[in-house]
Design an enzyme around this catalytic site. Structure first.
Site, short mmCIF file in Angstrom:
data_model
loop_
_atom_site.label_atom_id
_atom_site.label_comp_id
_atom_site.label_asym_id
_atom_site.label_seq_id
_atom_site.Cartn_x
_atom_site.Cartn_y
_atom_site.Cartn_z
N SER A 11 -6.00 -14.20 -1.30
CA SER A 11 -4.51 -14.38 -1.67
C SER A 11 -3.52 -14.01 -0.41
O SER A 11 -3.93 -13.19 0.37
CB SER A 11 -3.89 -13.93 -3.00
OG SER A 11 -4.66 -14.29 -4.00
N MET A 12 -2.23 -14.41 -0.70
CA MET A 12 -1.16 -13.73 0.50
C MET A 12 -0.39 -12.83 -0.51
O MET A 12 0.05 -13.49 -1.47
CB MET A 12 -0.76 -14.65 1.27
CG MET A 12 0.33 -14.36 2.32
SD MET A 12 -0.86 -13.32 3.55
CE MET A 12 -1.61 -14.54 4.50
N ASP A 13 -0.22 -11.78 -0.09
CA ASP A 13 0.89 -10.82 -0.84
C ASP A 13 2.25 -11.07 -0.29
O ASP A 13 2.31 -10.74 0.99
CB ASP A 13 0.28 -9.43 -0.82
CG ASP A 13 -0.96 -9.12 -1.59
OD1 ASP A 13 -1.42 -10.00 -2.25
OD2 ASP A 13 -1.51 -7.89 -1.53
N GLY A 39 -5.10 -10.25 -2.43
CA GLY A 39 -6.25 -11.13 -3.37
C GLY A 39 -7.35 -9.82 -3.57
O GLY A 39 -7.97 -9.40 -2.81
N GLY A 41 -10.33 -10.12 -4.86
CA GLY A 41 -11.75 -10.34 -4.08
C GLY A 41 -11.51 -10.01 -2.45
O GLY A 41 -12.63 -9.48 -1.89
N GLY A 212 -6.89 6.98 -12.41
CA GLY A 212 -5.85 7.34 -11.49
C GLY A 212 -5.83 8.49 -10.80
O GLY A 212 -7.08 8.95 -10.69
N GLY A 215 -9.16 10.93 -11.98
CA GLY A 215 -10.45 10.66 -11.40
C GLY A 215 -11.17 9.56 -12.03
O GLY A 215 -10.43 8.61 -12.82
N ASP A 242 -9.34 -1.79 -5.37
CA ASP A 242 -10.32 -2.79 -4.75
C ASP A 242 -11.01 -1.82 -3.68
O ASP A 242 -12.32 -2.17 -3.33
CB ASP A 242 -9.44 -3.51 -4.06
CG ASP A 242 -8.67 -4.54 -4.81
OD1 ASP A 242 -9.22 -4.92 -5.88
OD2 ASP A 242 -7.63 -5.21 -4.62
#
Ligand code: RIB
Length: 292
Positions: A11-13, A39, A41, A212, A215, A242
């Site tokens: 995607s484009m953020d 995105g 992926g 977060g 850990g 990601d």
């Protein structure tokens, strides 16, 4: 070199920064607007490639200028894109991100990512079969995840499922996956009939819950283990998950132990939040190793 296939969204953020997050029906004035590749992926593919893996992305973009930018970004990051084909007459996926009050809020419009169908993924079967590990997330159709879990089980390719964004996941997918990496919120939705402790015990060395700054928690067959994360000055946490998943996959594919793989992934993820944009802070292999 670890061979990794990533099946997922590109995607484009569209990112705005604001000192205040708007409430329902409210308008606030922001400070900046930036477009950056994203995105889940694509982020995982780029992160794994920066960490030295040989990465093939299996996804879709729109037949538009955002799609061209997304493809160019893959190339700049040495991700193979033979299986990222433009969908005609459809827009590229976009993520609409507000960075405010130290955290992000995201609305994803999947658009072309809806065309990452089982039939489309089947075209890349040879690449998937010859991968050391396959990474998948949930910004693509649920039936594709079921299909990929079946072929990974059939051809004995380890599947790492990052169940984000949150939704219920089929039992068969959980059974077929080698590793599952929800955050606490995603875990609560996936395992809604049991406590986190019960879920961890049910899936030893398979379920890794990211908590977060606390850990990553998993059950090693004998006890619950929490691998602590690293303290850093966070600029933008978008893409940290990601980076964690990509680094975890790279380390596992290289044969590192589970605990060492989580440690490597925590280090990479902590570096990723020190710069703006989902991919802006994703570290190279050298940067992670220098810090470990
Ligand atoms: O995980 C972060 C990503 O989620 C962003 O890059 C955005 O595209 C959303 O999908």
């Amino acid at each position: 070199m670890a061979k990794i296939s990533v099946i997922g969204s590109s995607s484009m953020d569209l990112v705005v920064t604001s000192s205040k997050r708007p409430g329902a029906g409210e308008t606030v004035l922001g400070e900046s607007f930036t477009t950056v590749p994203g995105g889940k992926g694509a982020n995982q593919a780029v992160a794994a490639a920066r960490l030295g893996a040989d990465v093939t992305m299996i996804g879709r973009v729109g037949d538009d200028h955002l799609g061209q930018q997304i493809l160019r970004n893959f190339e700049e990051n040495h991700v193979h894109i033979n299986y990222v084909k433009p969908v005609t007459h459809m827009e590229s996926g976009t993520a609409h991100i507000v960075l405010a009050e130290g955290d992000n809020s995201i609305v994803v419009v999947k658009a072309a990512n809806n065309e990452v169908t089982p039939a489309y993924v089947e075209e890349a079967l040879d690449v998937i079969r010859s991968s050391d590990i396959v990474l998948i997330q949930q910004e693509i159709p649920a039936e594709t995840i079921v299909y990929v879990s079946e072929i990974c089980a059939k051809y004995q390719v380890p599947l790492l499922l990052n169940p984000a964004p949150a939704r219920e996941v089929e039992e068969s997918v959980i059974a077929n996956a080698a590793y599952i990496t929800p955050n606490e919120h995603e875990a609560a939705i996936m395992f809604k009939d049991m406590s986190l402790q019960e879920a961890l015990r049910k899936y030893p060395n398979k379920l890794f819950v990211t908590e977060g700054s606390n850990g990553v928690r998993f059950f090693d067959g004998e006890q619950e283990v929490v691998v602590p994360t690293y303290k850093v000055e966070a600029v933008d946490t978008t893409g940290a998950g990601d980076t964690f998943n990509a680094a975890f996959a790279v380390a596992l594919a290289e044969g590192k132990s589970l605990a060492d793989s989580v440690k490597f992934a925590n280090r990479a993820a902590s570096l990723s939040v020190t710069k703006f944009g989902a991919q802006g802070g994703m570290p190279t292999r050298r940067e992670v190793e220098e810090q470990l």
